[in-house]
Scaffold this active site. Structure first.
Site, PDB file in Angstrom:
ATOM      1  N   LYS A 122       0.808  -1.226   0.000  1.00 50.53           N
ATOM      2  CA  LYS A 122       0.000   0.000   0.000  1.00 50.53           C
ATOM      3  C   LYS A 122       0.836   1.270   0.000  1.00 50.53           C
ATOM      4  O   LYS A 122       0.293   2.366  -0.225  1.00 50.53           O
ATOM      5  CB  LYS A 122      -0.936   0.000   1.198  1.00 50.53           C
ATOM      6  N   SER A 151      -3.229 -12.762   3.059  1.00 53.92           N
ATOM      7  CA  SER A 151      -3.539 -12.453   1.656  1.00 53.92           C
ATOM      8  C   SER A 151      -2.434 -12.984   0.733  1.00 53.92           C
ATOM      9  O   SER A 151      -2.698 -13.327  -0.423  1.00 53.92           O
ATOM     10  CB  SER A 151      -3.732 -10.950   1.457  1.00 53.92           C
TER      11      SER A 151
END
Lengths: 318, 97
Positions: free
Chosen positions: A62, A280
């Site tokens: 991110k 993830s």
């Protein structure tokens, strides 16, 4: 012995502020070969590589979109001097905003469900001094988004809202950096690309970038198989409100992964590859292995978004 | 014992969109069994195939995490609020402006 008498490798600089050069270290992450789990495939001519995104400053993939959204906001004039950043997050984007705010000198307000793990909240609030606004955990990320939108609407002059779910700068960050890096690191050999979908920015941008470099590259969305799941950072699109930047025409196929499959793979990645990664990442590799079982050859690249060692250990407890 | 159960958004499909329902039982397991009777399919969302509460599901009696009491054997009393809170799933989407 005075500090200056210590050998150079033992001298620890006193950091009084974060150097802006930290931001230059976002991107250009290593591409690691999955050497052992791939043996499940037998003698097929398949290579699998993981993009080690936790090596970014702020510890996740991110950092790329967060920096791009801030810089594009500053460049467009939407983010003016004296304004504060506000956005909703389920974790990693918040940490990235908080670091960037600390470096560039703006206040960061993060709206997040109160059940985000303590370790992440600690990094955002204690280490990087962001202001945390907690939303109802029962409403998951939707509750955070709604509360964030309300706070923004009440005081639009005060806040810059990047809105990661609907901001094209999110996926553009990946088109312009992640895709190019993968192409160069595989010397143009990449054939299949895999990413989990949360905001979908990684999948959208990297897929577009790779297909522009080689239209033969196939890309795959890895999605939780169930609406109630434990794969942090990913979302089950069918039961969720779809992000504005999500476009199903960008990728070739969706692969569903159960929470148990993802957790099991996280353990295998730790045991067999020596990497501590988040759920993830486990899900993304499960997706790649499912596709690999159907093909005979290929160079597969999987995004490993974060490490979140403390979350792996806690397995979703908080 | 009648208790109030707070249902997370992903499970509200089973409860007809209700975020709060009432159920009864002497402990958490009995409350979940009661929910299963009223809303078939509920239990399999919370438990793994080997009968354990799934590790990303967190259940609270009022403010207390049942992991630190007696898991699903934790006793409940009249008027308690039971909250079922999954681990954080990732972002959602567009909100009407």
């Amino acid at each position: 012995m005075k500090a200056t008498q210590l050998p150079p490798e033992l001298r620890v600089p006193v950091i009084t502020t974060y150097d802006e050069a930290v931001l230059d270290r976002i991107g250009n992450t290593p591409l690691l070969k999955i050497k052992n789990i791939v043996k499940d495939l037998g003698n097929k001519d398949i290579e699998i590589y993981a993009k080690a995104e936790w090596t970014n400053p702020a510890g996740s993939v991110k950092a790329r979109p967060a920096l791009r959204m801030v810089r594009d906001g500053l460049a467009s004039g939407a983010f003016k001097r004296g304004m504060e950043l506000i956005d909703s997050t389920s974790g990693n984007t918040g940490v990235a905003y908080a670091l960037i705010g600390r470096i560039l000198g703006f206040k960061v307000n993060l709206v997040l469900p109160s059940n985000v793990c303590k370790a992440r909240k600690g990094i955002m609030a204690k280490q990087f001094k962001a202001n945390l606004i907690l939303s109802d955990p029962m409403e998951q990320s939707d509750g955070a988004i709604k509360l964030c939108r309300k706070l923004y609407q009440e005081n639009r002059d005060k806040y810059f809202l990047p809105d990661q779910y609907n901001n094209p700068s999110n996926w553009m960050a990946h088109r312009d950096t992640t895709a190019r890096e993968i192409f160069e690191q595989t010397k143009g050999r990449v054939t299949h690309f895999f990413a989990g979908i949360g905001t979908s920015g990684t999948l959208m941008g990297t897929s577009r970038g790779l297909k522009a470099l080689n239209s033969g590259v196939k890309s795959y969305a890895v999605e939780p198989a169930e609406s109630l799941h434990g794969i942090e950072g990913l979302k089950h699109m069918e039961s969720s409100i779809v992000p504005g930047i999500y476009d199903i025409s960008v990728y070739d196929e969706k692969i569903s992964v159960t929470t148990d499959e993802a957790y099991h793979m996280v353990s295998r990645i730790e045991d067999e590859e020596g990497l501590l990664v988040g759920t993830s990442s486990g899900a993304a590799l499960v997706g790649a292995m499912k596709l690999a079982a159907r093909i005979d050859k290929g160079v597969l690249v999987v995004i490993f978004p974060d490490s979140c060692e403390e979350c792996v250990v806690a397995h979703g407890e908080f | 014992m009648a208790v109030n159960v707070r249902i997370p958004t992903p499970l509200q499909k089973l409860t007809g969109g209700k975020g709060d329902v009432t159920a009864s039982g002497g402990n958490v397991k009995e409350v979940i069994d009661h929910l299963e009777k009223n809303y078939p399919g509920f239990k399999e969302k919370l438990y793994s195939e080997d009968g354990e509460l799934r590790r990303f599901i967190n259940i609270y009696i009022n403010e207390e995490d049942i992991r630190f009491i007696d898991s699903d054997g934790s006793q409940v009393k009249d008027g308690d609020t039971i909250s079922i809170i999954p681990a954080i799933a990732g972002g959602s989407g567009k909100i009407q402006k």
